[in-house]
Design an enzyme around this catalytic site. Structure first.
Site: not given
Length: 500
Positions: A294, A201
């Protein structure tokens, strides 16, 4: 986007078995005429292990056909939610997600203990047939291993210090990377390939490494350190940006480049399976596998149909139950396109019985020397195997009982395609070459000491074997053994030893 979980504790798979899976999910994959390997099926690390190569091939094979299920577990509790999946659905996910980053103020001893538990679990998971991925929520190097030092904004100027060689911050970064490498190295030694997923991320601004104009510098430091210094050739490199929503930049802003990324995996939450997120990552991947790094909510059947190239997904920890109903989870794992670990459990690999060529006899050529340095040759004979405890006696009548040496040469014929552990038990020095590779080097005085080394072998393909031994004084013994995921430990028998 990950959420801190405060207050909670957070044989090797056989190559033939993996190829068996490929034949199930993509039957044409194994029967095509040989072609030049594309960049999408070859790891970016040219020295990648056989196991890592096969995992990448597996991901390519399932892409567009099926999707491998995955579940994440926390560092403090590395099997909790994966076991919950099994309890609710009767199946294990195909991929087990682990964590190496600590966020609960662990001290060095606690961190070492927890990482070792992850290693133990990952080895067992791999031996049972599952895939292993590991994430790394690294605290700012040199600070408390606390969530507040992971989810923390950092200025560009301060970040630059960590990626600039010669600075104190850079030294702290390298120290942290080296500590983590120890446990990845244990997995390498155990033959476990890892989908390594650090600094995820990075296109968002909630982690200290996020939204930096030179993020690639951090990625490259770790890549070069792990590949070229620590030789972690069991790693496949997973670059995992957040979905480029209102809170995150486009993928291209932080992409390190195709030369240092094996898999591109998008983190998707709030059921935001936007078609553009999917199309753009597939385009950027250029044929490399894509995955859902995820997720909170499980992707729907419609998503799986419209976005078929997701090779795997990984539901994040306790969001399995917080974001999904139990009946939805059970229904999802029963979907025909979802691969659980049971989908590719190995049927016991059939042993290829070693058959000696008609012009070859079993055993090893043995040269006995009447000194310790293999120069005073006295006798040459055939030994069926290396399983000797001469104690204080002479091995043959032509040499004395002490200060003699032996060289055995021949061929070794393995029964399985997998990594073998070669071991010796000796009094005194011994060294072993298999396929011209020195796998054991213990050339000094010792008393009944076991040494081990490892090498990948191919079923039915004989390889050169050379063993050298010397005895000094007060007892003499030499034994040569092997084991593998399919082979129980034993003295290497005469039936698989061929004269040169």
């Amino acid at each position: 986007m990950v959420i801190p979980i405060l207050g909670e504790a957070g044989v090797r798979k056989k190559v033939v078995s993996l190829l068996f899976l490929l034949s199930l999910v993509a039957p044409n994959f194994l029967f095509q005429p040989p072609v030049t390997a594309s960049t999408s099926t070859v790891p970016v690390n040219s020295q990648a292990t056989i196991e890592a190569k096969v995992v990448l091939q597996k991901l390519n094979a399932v892409s567009g056909v099926s999707t491998i299920s995955g579940q994440h577990d926390y560092l403090e509790s590395p099997d909790e939610w994966t076991n919950q999946v099994k309890g609710w659905t009767g199946k294990f996910p195909g991929l087990h997600g682990y964590e190496f980053g600590a966020i609960l103020a662990q001290n060095d001893g606690q961190l070492a203990q927890q990482r070792q538990k992850v290693v133990n679990s990952a080895i067992a998971w791999n031996q049972a047939g599952g895939l292993v991925t590991i994430s790394y929520h690294q605290s700012i190097p040199g600070t408390c291993l606390c969530w507040s030092n992971v989810e923390k904004k950092m200025s560009q100027a301060e970040f630059d210090k960590y990626v600039t060689p010669g600075t104190p911050q850079y030294a702290k970064l390298i120290a942290d990377l080296d500590k983590t490498a120890v446990y990845l190295g244990k997995l390498k030694d155990a033959g476990v390939p890892v989908l390594w997923r650090p600094y995820h991320e990075m296109n968002g601004d909630w982690f200290w490494w996020g939204k930096k104009n030179n993020f690639a510098a951090l990625w490259n430091i770790m890549y070069d350190r792990y590949v070229h210094v620590h030789k972690l050739d069991n790693l496949l490199w997973v670059w995992s940006p957040n979905a480029p929503n209102a809170h995150a930049d486009p993928y291209t802003a932080t992409y390190p480049g195709a030369s240092k990324v094996d898999v591109l995996a998008v983190d998707i939450y709030d059921n935001d399976y936007n078609e553009d997120y999917y199309k753009n990552i597939v385009q950027l991947a250029g044929g490399k596998p894509v995955a859902i790094g995820e997720n909170g909510e499980l992707p729907s059947a419609a998503v799986l149909k419209d976005q078929p190239r997701w090779a795997y997904f990984m539901t994040w920890g306790k969001m399995l139950s917080e974001n999904n109903k139990k009946e939805e989870i059970k229904s999802f794992y029963s979907h025909s396109k979802i691969l659980s670990r049971e989908s590719f459990l190995p049927v016991k690999q059939p042993q290829i019985q070693p058959i000696s060529p008609p012009d070859k006899k079993n055993g090893l050529r043995a040269e006995y020397y009447d000194n310790k340095d293999l120069t005073d040759l006295k006798e040459t004979k055939v030994d069926a195997k290396i399983d000797f405890n001469w104690s204080t006696s002479a091995p043959v009548s032509s040499v004395q009982a002490d200060t003699f040496s032996v060289r055995w040469t021949g061929k070794l014929l393995p029964a399985y395609t997998e990594k073998y552990q070669i071991s010796t038990l000796s009094d005194d020095g011994i060294r072993v070459w298999v396929n011209d590779k020195l796998v054991i080097d213990s050339w000094y005085n010792q008393s009944w000491v076991e040494r081990t080394g490892s090498i990948a072998l191919t079923a039915g393909v004989p390889v050169d074997l050379k063993v050298e031994y010397y005895d000094n004084q007060n007892g003499a013994a030499a034994k040569l053994m092997w084991k593998s995921p399919s082979q129980t430990k034993e003295i290497i028998p005469a039936s698989v030893l061929l004269l040169p």
